[in-house]
Write a protein that holds these residues in place. Sequence first.
Motif: not given
Length: 119
Positions: A1-5, A22-26, A94-106
């Motif tokens: 689970q990823v959150q941008l706060v 804006c910090a990404a966590s998870g 709003y902040c936005y980020a391209d985040i890779r988790i394992g093999g998936r980019l979202g």
Amino acid sequence: QVQLVESGGGLVQAGGSLRLSCAASGSVFSIGVMAWYRQAPGKEREFVGTITSGGSTNSADSVKGRFTISRDNAKNTVYLQMNSLKPEDTAVYYCYADIRIGGRLGGYWGQGTQVTVSS
């Protein structure tokens, strides 16, 4: 689970400054492009600026020379320094980020933070 706060919004007089964070966590593996958008009442969400993982930036003409985007990759955080604020900058940011988790980019969005500039 990823959150941008996001944090740092508030009320400021015209000509003043604010700094948004804006910090990404998870379970973040890596973060690519990070960006800021804003949405004023009754208007569509609009692009403010973007920054790559290498630090290259691009911003909307309406904020060039007043807003600066930066990031701290070690903290998975993007910042928006806003100077010389105008009433027309009033919006939810709003902040936005391209985040890779394992093999998936979202693509991920933060919940938004209100910025109000009084005249």
